[in-house]
Motif scaffolding. Structure first.
Motif, mmCIF file in Angstrom:
data_model
loop_
_atom_site.group_PDB
_atom_site.id
_atom_site.type_symbol
_atom_site.label_atom_id
_atom_site.label_comp_id
_atom_site.label_asym_id
_atom_site.label_seq_id
_atom_site.Cartn_x
_atom_site.Cartn_y
_atom_site.Cartn_z
ATOM 1 N N GLN A 30 7.908 -1.084 0.879
ATOM 2 C CA GLN A 30 7.652 -1.207 2.310
ATOM 3 C C GLN A 30 7.079 -2.567 2.657
ATOM 4 O O GLN A 30 7.355 -3.106 3.757
ATOM 5 N N ARG A 31 6.259 -3.133 1.709
ATOM 6 C CA ARG A 31 5.615 -4.416 2.001
ATOM 7 C C ARG A 31 5.460 -5.184 0.692
ATOM 8 O O ARG A 31 4.456 -5.045 -0.003
ATOM 9 N N PRO A 32 6.395 -6.006 0.401
ATOM 10 C CA PRO A 32 6.349 -6.723 -0.889
ATOM 11 C C PRO A 32 5.142 -7.626 -1.046
ATOM 12 O O PRO A 32 4.718 -7.908 -2.192
ATOM 13 N N ASP A 33 4.584 -8.072 0.074
ATOM 14 C CA ASP A 33 3.452 -8.998 -0.022
ATOM 15 C C ASP A 33 2.114 -8.291 0.105
ATOM 16 O O ASP A 33 1.101 -8.927 0.416
ATOM 17 N N TYR A 34 2.111 -6.981 -0.142
ATOM 18 C CA TYR A 34 0.839 -6.250 -0.051
ATOM 19 C C TYR A 34 -0.121 -6.824 -1.082
ATOM 20 O O TYR A 34 0.237 -6.967 -2.272
ATOM 21 N N PRO A 35 -1.345 -7.198 -0.653
ATOM 22 C CA PRO A 35 -2.270 -7.900 -1.567
ATOM 23 C C PRO A 35 -2.521 -7.131 -2.868
ATOM 24 O O PRO A 35 -2.972 -5.977 -2.827
ATOM 25 N N GLY A 36 -2.223 -7.779 -3.992
ATOM 26 C CA GLY A 36 -2.519 -7.230 -5.314
ATOM 27 C C GLY A 36 -1.551 -6.183 -5.804
ATOM 28 O O GLY A 36 -1.630 -5.773 -6.967
ATOM 29 N N ALA A 37 -0.631 -5.738 -4.970
ATOM 30 C CA ALA A 37 0.253 -4.642 -5.361
ATOM 31 C C ALA A 37 1.222 -5.065 -6.460
ATOM 32 O O ALA A 37 1.434 -4.341 -7.452
ATOM 33 N N GLU A 38 1.805 -6.269 -6.312
ATOM 34 C CA GLU A 38 2.800 -6.696 -7.288
ATOM 35 C C GLU A 38 2.154 -6.946 -8.663
ATOM 36 O O GLU A 38 2.673 -6.494 -9.689
ATOM 37 N N ASP A 39 1.011 -7.637 -8.661
ATOM 38 C CA ASP A 39 0.325 -7.913 -9.922
ATOM 39 C C ASP A 39 -0.090 -6.623 -10.612
ATOM 40 O O ASP A 39 0.089 -6.460 -11.824
ATOM 41 N N ARG A 40 -0.621 -5.738 -9.828
ATOM 42 C CA ARG A 40 -1.101 -4.479 -10.424
ATOM 43 C C ARG A 40 0.060 -3.645 -10.947
ATOM 44 O O ARG A 40 -0.035 -3.008 -11.991
ATOM 45 N N TYR A 41 1.186 -3.728 -10.224
ATOM 46 C CA TYR A 41 2.363 -2.977 -10.661
ATOM 47 C C TYR A 41 2.859 -3.514 -12.019
ATOM 48 O O TYR A 41 3.161 -2.735 -12.931
ATOM 49 N N LEU A 42 2.926 -4.867 -12.165
ATOM 50 C CA LEU A 42 3.417 -5.467 -13.413
ATOM 51 C C LEU A 42 2.480 -5.161 -14.583
ATOM 52 O O LEU A 42 2.925 -4.844 -15.698
#
Length: 633
Positions: A605-617
């Motif tokens: 829904q929001r690729p630039d959600y703060p910290g979401a991408e790093d935490r996902y990886l």
């Protein structure tokens, strides 16, 4: 003088000719038929020829057409006995009689030689024996007033020879009797009008008809009737009745004119003058009203004279003669010093002129003279308020309220004034009086409960709320306020039960939020149950799911917190912060796969959600190393 038979009609004469011819021929034949000789045979032949000749002539004469005037015998007259007196009526004539006069038929005469075989009857009533005495009232009954005629017919061999008419001649007394027996007012009027038409100069009958018209509220007709009579003659009684009708019809100008004429003829009639003055006042003809009241003052003494001066003052003031009006009031005050109406009038006059202190003084005098009347005290309170004296005004309001203890509006007005003055004791008494006055009025009880809550008198407030709820069962506003009172009093079980009932009826988050601080500190488990019931009832705002999760975490119940957040995400898929909190909690519980699902939904829904991408990886890498939910392969 020798008797001369009446001349036969042409029709009867022709029938007689034929009868004579046939009879003579028959006689000749009988005489000569007995002669047996040859000469006799010749004579018989001659006789037979003569018979045939006579018969043919008689038949021809009998068959000759007749004129209408010569067709059969005609009725000449019918002879009656009218109350024992013989009366003859010609064919087609009319015999008028009173419905109660007895009559019978004596005989009928025609233009024939002999009046033999005649039959006399009433048309449409052949069963009536006209040889006996009858009356039209007996024959017609009530119809004598509607169809007052009958026909007497004379017949011979079924043929009507002629007829005469009997007509009921009604008297005024008959119509009055009919009016008295009538059921409806309209019928009484109609029958009385019939009587008056027969005797238009009957004054008593006229008055009776006018009274009936007035009773039927047919003022216009009554006026027209009296106005028509007044053109013919002037009558004091008529003028008085006419004036009264003018007043009823709202034609006060004409009523005043009639009374003025009467007053000129009866100058000493004080009742008439007073009535005329009142009419002039209604018409706002102040000058004329003042003149009539001046005439009325002549000869008056004592209180009666003071009363007239008071009326005169009112009229003069309306006429713009302020000074003369004031003088009239002075006269009235000297003649009637103990008359509260006079002081009331003075108060009104002074108030109108801007003399507020004078008006207050007059009203105080009225209150002194009539201490048990509420109206003057209320007026005095208003005047005192206008003068800025609220405290004395409150005292008179209190006295007025005591005079009418059932007037809740007055007690409420007093309470508001006492609140402005800061009179806590008086305010409490007034509201208590309201509670006593309307013990089952839910709105009053509820307002009293709110006041008690503001004064932090919780038991009293709860008592009022319980009474209000008993008077208005199921009222949500009362129950929500009761929830506040129970919570503040620490009655947790009752408060929790009531909150549960409110949520079951209507899943409103405000019910839980208003008690959350106190329950979170003192009864967290019951608060959790209420929140669960609220969430179960249907989707709620995000704050409720967050509140439930926070409460669960405070109780070290992570699974309950996860459940609340999952319910929130299901209800609000776009609530990314809620998904982030759920992902963190799932990761903390070692449920990496579920945490990854939530982080993936966030990134979708929001690729630039703060910290979401790093935490996902990071979490994805960790899961690959351990082979799943934090466990090594």
């Amino acid at each position: 003088m020798p008797w001369t038979p009446p001349a036969a009609s042409p029709a009867s004469h022709r029938r007689s000719c034929f009868d004579f011819a046939s009879g003579l021929g028959y006689l000749i034949l009988r005489v000569f038929i007995i002669i047996p000789t040859e000469r006799g045979i010749m004579i018989r032949r001659l006789a037979l020829a003569l018979i045939v000749l006579l018969l043919s002539q008689g038949w021809a004469l009998a068959q000759e057409p007749l004129s209408a005037d010569a067709a059969g015998p005609n009725l000449l007259q019918v002879r009656f006995s009218l109350a024992g007196k013989p009366v003859e009526v010609r064919n087609g004539g009319v015999l008028a009689m009173h419905p109660d006069v007895p009559f019978r038929v004596l005989e009928a005469k025609t233009d024939a030689w002999l009046d033999f075989g005649l039959r006399i009857r009433l048309k449409d009533m052949p069963q009536v024996d006209l040889n006996a005495f009858h009356t039209l009232g007996e024959i017609l009954g009530a119809k004598v007033y509607e169809e007052p005629t009958v026909l007497v017919q004379v017949l011979k061999n079924g043929q009507v020879l002629g007829e005469v008419r009997l007509e009921a001649s009604l008297l005024p007394i008959d119509w009055l009797r009919r009016a008295q027996e009538a059921d409806s007012l309209e019928q009484k009027i109609a029958f009385t009008q019939k009587a008056l038409q027969l005797t238009p100069d009957d004054r008593l009958l006229l008055a009776r008809l006018v009274d009936l018209l007035v009773e039927a509220k047919r003022y216009k007709e009554a006026l027209e009737l009296l106005e028509e009579q007044s053109l013919e003659r002037d009558d004091e009684r008529l003028l008085r009745q006419l004036a009264e009708l003018y007043e009823r019809a709202g034609q006060k100008d004409k009523a005043a004119a009639a009374l003025s004429k009467l007053a000129a003829e009866s100058p000493q009639d004080r009742a008439l003058l007073a009535r005329l003055a009142g009419l002039y006042e209604d018409l706002e003809r102040w000058e004329e009203a003042a003149q009539v009241l001046g005439r009325l003052l002549e000869g008056q003494t004592g209180p009666q004279r003071g009363e007239t001066f008071l009326k005169l003052a009112n009229v003069l003031e309306r006429a713009g003669k302020k000074q003369e009006a004031a003088q009239a009031l002075e006269h009235a005050s000297r003649l009637k010093p103990a008359d509260p109406r006079l002081w009331q009038r003075l108060a009104e006059s002074r108030r109108a002129s801007g003399d507020l202190p004078g008006a207050i003084a007059s009203l105080k005098r009225v209150v002194e003279l009539q201490p048990n009347r509420q109206g003057p005290r209320l007026e005095l309170a208003e005047a005192l308020l206008a003068a800025g004296d609220k405290r004395e005004a409150a005292e008179h309001l209190r006295q007025a309220a005591r005079l009418t203890p059932a007037d809740a509006a007055l007690w409420l007005r007093l309470a508001r004034l006492q609140e402005e003055l800061g009179d806590q004791s008086g305010l409490a008494q007034s509201y208590q009086r309201l509670a006593d006055l309307k013990p089952n009025q839910p709105d009053i009880l509820y307002n009293l409960a709110v006041i008690s809550l503001e004064r932090e008198n919780l038991p009293e407030a709860l008592g009022y709320l319980e009474k209000a709820l008993a008077a208005k069962p199921g009222d949500r506003e009362i129950r929500e306020t009761m929830l506040d009172a129970l919570t503040q009093m620490g009655r947790w079980e009752a408060a929790a039960k009531l909150a549960g009932e409110l949520i079951a009826e209507k899943p409103d988050a405000r019910v839980v939020l208003r008690i959350y601080p106190a329950f979170a500190q003192n009864r967290p488990a019951q608060l959790a149950e209420l929140l669960d019931a609220l969430i179960k009832a249907g989707p709620q705002e995000v704050k409720i799911y967050e509140t439930r999760a926070a409460l669960a975490l405070d109780q070290k119940d992570n699974q309950a917190a996860i459940k609340a957040l999952e319910q929130g995400v299901a209800a609000h898929p776009q609530a990314l912060d809620l998904r982030w909190s759920l992902a963190e909690l799932l990761e903390a519980e070692g449920q990496n796969s579920k945490a990854l699902e939530q982080l993936g939904a966030i990134l979708d829904q929001r690729p630039d959600y703060p910290g979401a991408e790093d935490r996902y990886l990071q979490l994805k890498t960790s899961s690959l190393k351990t082979g799943g939910d934090g466990k090594k392969p």
